[in-house]
Design a protein around this motif. Structure first.
Motif, PDB file in Angstrom:
ATOM      1  N   THR A   1     -14.769  89.697 -21.775  1.00 51.68           N
ATOM      2  CA  THR A   1     -15.272  88.857 -20.682  1.00 51.68           C
ATOM      3  C   THR A   1     -15.420  87.412 -21.122  1.00 51.68           C
ATOM      4  O   THR A   1     -15.628  86.542 -20.293  1.00 51.68           O
ATOM      5  N   ASN A   2     -15.315  87.147 -22.421  1.00 49.82           N
ATOM      6  CA  ASN A   2     -15.517  85.802 -22.943  1.00 49.82           C
ATOM      7  C   ASN A   2     -14.237  85.217 -23.516  1.00 49.82           C
ATOM      8  O   ASN A   2     -13.428  85.932 -24.105  1.00 49.82           O
ATOM      9  N   GLU A   3     -14.074  83.910 -23.358  1.00 50.46           N
ATOM     10  CA  GLU A   3     -12.988  83.205 -24.029  1.00 50.46           C
ATOM     11  C   GLU A   3     -13.322  83.100 -25.512  1.00 50.46           C
ATOM     12  O   GLU A   3     -14.490  83.149 -25.914  1.00 50.46           O
ATOM     13  N   ASN A   4     -12.288  82.943 -26.328  1.00 50.50           N
ATOM     14  CA  ASN A   4     -12.465  82.723 -27.765  1.00 50.50           C
ATOM     15  C   ASN A   4     -13.259  83.824 -28.457  1.00 50.50           C
ATOM     16  O   ASN A   4     -14.006  83.568 -29.399  1.00 50.50           O
ATOM     17  N   ALA A   5     -13.083  85.051 -27.987  1.00 51.30           N
ATOM     18  CA  ALA A   5     -13.784  86.183 -28.594  1.00 51.30           C
ATOM     19  C   ALA A   5     -13.008  86.766 -29.771  1.00 51.30           C
ATOM     20  O   ALA A   5     -13.516  87.638 -30.460  1.00 51.30           O
ATOM     21  N   GLY A   6     -11.786  86.303 -29.981  1.00 47.55           N
ATOM     22  CA  GLY A   6     -10.984  86.781 -31.095  1.00 47.55           C
ATOM     23  C   GLY A   6      -9.954  87.825 -30.722  1.00 47.55           C
ATOM     24  O   GLY A   6      -9.409  88.499 -31.588  1.00 47.55           O
ATOM     25  N   LYS A   7      -9.664  87.955 -29.431  1.00 47.37           N
ATOM     26  CA  LYS A   7      -8.714  88.971 -28.977  1.00 47.37           C
ATOM     27  C   LYS A   7      -7.343  88.787 -29.605  1.00 47.37           C
ATOM     28  O   LYS A   7      -6.744  89.746 -30.092  1.00 47.37           O
ATOM     29  N   SER A   8      -6.827  87.573 -29.596  1.00 48.83           N
ATOM     30  CA  SER A   8      -5.491  87.312 -30.147  1.00 48.83           C
ATOM     31  C   SER A   8      -5.444  87.597 -31.635  1.00 48.83           C
ATOM     32  O   SER A   8      -4.471  88.168 -32.139  1.00 48.83           O
ATOM     33  N   THR A   9      -6.478  87.230 -32.339  1.00 45.83           N
ATOM     34  CA  THR A   9      -6.531  87.472 -33.781  1.00 45.83           C
ATOM     35  C   THR A   9      -6.581  88.962 -34.074  1.00 45.83           C
ATOM     36  O   THR A   9      -5.854  89.465 -34.941  1.00 45.83           O
ATOM     37  N   VAL A  10      -7.401  89.688 -33.339  1.00 44.78           N
ATOM     38  CA  VAL A  10      -7.535  91.129 -33.559  1.00 44.78           C
ATOM     39  C   VAL A  10      -6.226  91.844 -33.259  1.00 44.78           C
ATOM     40  O   VAL A  10      -5.746  92.651 -34.060  1.00 44.78           O
TER      41      VAL A  10
END
Length: 78
Positions: A49-58
């Protein structure tokens, strides 16, 4: 928006052991949840639900962890 360069956050052989093992454990857990008797490849979605939560990195590191087992990986980040 501005996309941060993730290249310094992607798993490499010199990444700390604990970080490599965390992604290997996540990969193993996902592999044990696969119940595709028809041979279909699994599809995973990572969301927050949040931007910059690390989704792309994970998801990039998880893709690397699967590729290290010679699995074919298609990563779509949108």
């Amino acid at each position: 928006g501005n996309r941060e360069n993730l290249s310094h956050k992607i798993l490499t052989d010199d990444a700390p052991f604990a970080i490599r093992e965390a992604f290997n454990l996540l990969r193993t857990n996902l592999m044990y949840t696969m119940t595709h008797s028809d041979g279909d490849a699994p599809i995973y979605a990572v969301t927050s639900t949040n931007e910059n939560a690390g989704k792309s990195t994970v998801i990039a590191n998880l893709a690397v962890a699967f590729a290290q087992l010679d699995k074919k990986v298609l990563l779509i980040d949108g």
